[in-house]
Write a protein that holds these residues in place. Structure first.
Motif, PDB file in Angstrom:
ATOM      1  N   GLY B  11       0.766  -0.921   0.017  1.00  0.00           N
ATOM      2  CA  GLY B  11       0.175  -0.353  -0.066  1.00  0.00           C
ATOM      3  C   GLY B  11       1.056   1.815  -0.148  1.00  0.00           C
ATOM      4  O   GLY B  11       2.146   1.055   0.477  1.00  0.00           O
ATOM      5  N   GLU B  12       0.126   2.477   0.326  1.00  0.00           N
ATOM      6  CA  GLU B  12       1.331   3.984   0.484  1.00  0.00           C
ATOM      7  C   GLU B  12       0.136   4.424   1.614  1.00  0.00           C
ATOM      8  O   GLU B  12      -0.763   4.388   1.576  1.00  0.00           O
ATOM      9  N   VAL B  13       1.618   4.931   2.354  1.00  0.00           N
ATOM     10  CA  VAL B  13       1.312   6.160   3.000  1.00  0.00           C
ATOM     11  C   VAL B  13       0.947   7.194   3.058  1.00  0.00           C
ATOM     12  O   VAL B  13       1.153   8.392   2.002  1.00  0.00           O
ATOM     13  N   VAL B  14      -0.865   7.694   2.503  1.00  0.00           N
ATOM     14  CA  VAL B  14      -1.072   8.761   2.034  1.00  0.00           C
ATOM     15  C   VAL B  14      -1.394   9.435   3.513  1.00  0.00           C
ATOM     16  O   VAL B  14      -1.398  11.252   3.449  1.00  0.00           O
ATOM     17  N   TRP B  15      -1.070   9.316   4.747  1.00  0.00           N
ATOM     18  CA  TRP B  15      -1.837  10.962   5.629  1.00  0.00           C
ATOM     19  C   TRP B  15      -0.422  10.107   7.125  1.00  0.00           C
ATOM     20  O   TRP B  15      -0.577   8.364   7.729  1.00  0.00           O
ATOM     21  N   ILE B  16      -0.164  11.082   7.741  1.00  0.00           N
ATOM     22  CA  ILE B  16       0.479  10.596   9.298  1.00  0.00           C
ATOM     23  C   ILE B  16      -0.332  11.210  10.517  1.00  0.00           C
ATOM     24  O   ILE B  16      -0.415  12.984   9.238  1.00  0.00           O
ATOM     25  N   GLY B  17       0.062  11.284  10.985  1.00  0.00           N
ATOM     26  CA  GLY B  17      -1.151  12.045  12.052  1.00  0.00           C
ATOM     27  C   GLY B  17      -0.462  11.919  13.321  1.00  0.00           C
ATOM     28  O   GLY B  17      -0.296  10.841  13.925  1.00  0.00           O
ATOM     29  N   HIS B  18      -0.279  12.618  14.369  1.00  0.00           N
ATOM     30  CA  HIS B  18      -0.335  12.511  15.751  1.00  0.00           C
ATOM     31  C   HIS B  18      -1.422  12.923  16.408  1.00  0.00           C
ATOM     32  O   HIS B  18      -1.935  14.385  16.702  1.00  0.00           O
ATOM     33  N   VAL B  19      -1.533  12.744  18.006  1.00  0.00           N
ATOM     34  CA  VAL B  19      -2.421  13.643  18.941  1.00  0.00           C
ATOM     35  C   VAL B  19      -2.076  13.547  19.931  1.00  0.00           C
ATOM     36  O   VAL B  19      -0.835  12.808  21.322  1.00  0.00           O
ATOM     37  N   PRO B  20      -1.214  14.995  19.987  1.00  0.00           N
ATOM     38  CA  PRO B  20      -0.396  15.762  21.479  1.00  0.00           C
ATOM     39  C   PRO B  20      -1.380  15.186  23.073  1.00  0.00           C
ATOM     40  O   PRO B  20      -0.281  14.717  23.638  1.00  0.00           O
ATOM     41  N   ASP B  21      -2.677  15.066  22.862  1.00  0.00           N
ATOM     42  CA  ASP B  21      -3.578  15.693  24.561  1.00  0.00           C
ATOM     43  C   ASP B  21      -4.440  15.153  23.909  1.00  0.00           C
ATOM     44  O   ASP B  21      -5.264  15.768  23.702  1.00  0.00           O
TER      45      ASP B  21
END
Lengths: 192, 192
Positions: B11-21
């Motif tokens: 597949g392909e990574v199309v989005w990256i995110g993180h939840v800070p709090d």
């Protein structure tokens, strides 16, 4: 509904062992109980939060790559071990000869338990099953030493019956005689 | 043959995110790349080698029990997220609204990938899929804030399409645009 679901299946821990030095010997030494820590069984040659990758995962990682250790414990089933012994032409195989960390009785089709299943002990200690353990040639030598010729038949006899590898999700203690409850991922099969 | 087998599916990574709090907000913030460490994505509220157990595993552990963290990342599929959006009556759902850590495109039946499958990135960084993630009510509020009413339909629309939870087996880096290869446990279904 959470995806991880308790089942009504409870086995019994009938043997515990650890391998102090796998370069010296694959054989495990038996014990009546063992602490389970995030690094596995203390003093166990297969312990550690991480490990250097081996030939089993060479399709994923160059040898000696540091990866998380999902092979802290080798768990086999008493029933499957008895079948392997019979196919090797012996009355019984001591679990120490196959380097087992634990032998569990009473959980059906043990080697093929769903990956990511959990085995939970009475004090809450919990093991995560990574997946099936595939037989290798290493137990042949110690088995042959005790049962001449039987070791040569081990790898074939153990196919699909070699148990699973597992790692510690929640710390605690395991004792011989403990009931061990099976929890499984409650989800349908992948249908690509 | 080792039990963990590479597939031809990439597949392909199309989005990256993180939840800070996550006490402040379930929403994740997008990024073009993220380090993957044994504790997950640095600065991520769902990170850590261990975590305090939550309501999802209350059948296994009393709340707030320390356990290993298999929920470091929430990975969803672009295709399934589009289906959820359609069922919620909106053109698209921003992955940040569902607190995703990563969106992958091109891996079929993503939510039901076999537990203990691996996703491997170009530099060798590797994620272990624990199992299906089950939808909860939490995304309703941020979705409603952006698409009034649509959030109320999320939990039902996301059933079987909420993606998976995963943890880091080998450290490295993930970048938007990276190919991501699927490896699966090569074993038959459990037949108790």
């Amino acid at each position: 509904m959470p995806a991880l679901k308790p089942t009504e299946i409870t086995g019994e821990v009938v043997w515990i062992g650890h391998v102090p030095d796998r370069d010296a010997s694959l054989q495990s030494q038996s014990a009546t109980e063992a602490p389970l820590t995030y690094a596995g069984i203390p003093g166990e040659a297969h312990g550690g939060l991480t490990r250097r990758s081996c030939s089993r995962v060479v399709s994923q990682h160059p040898r000696e790559t540091e990866i998380r250790n999902v092979r802290q414990l080798s768990i086999v089933s008493a029933e499957e071990l008895a079948e392997i012994a019979a196919d090797c032409g012996v009355d019984a195989l001591n679990p120490s000869l196959v380097g087992a960390s634990m032998v569990v009785m009473g959980i059906p089709d043990f080697t093929h338990l769903p990956p990511s299943s959990r085995l939970q002990l009475p004090d809450g200690a919990t093991l995560v099953i990574d997946m099936e353990n595939r037989p290798c040639h290493l137990p042949a030598k110690p088995i042959n030493a005790e049962h001449p010729g039987a070791g040569d038949r081990f790898k074939l006899a153990a196919r699909g019956k070699r148990g699973v590898t597992a790692w510690v999700e929640r710390e605690g203690l395991v004792r011989v005689g403990d009931p061990v409850r099976l929890h499984i991922p409650d989800q349908r099969a992948w249908a690509p």
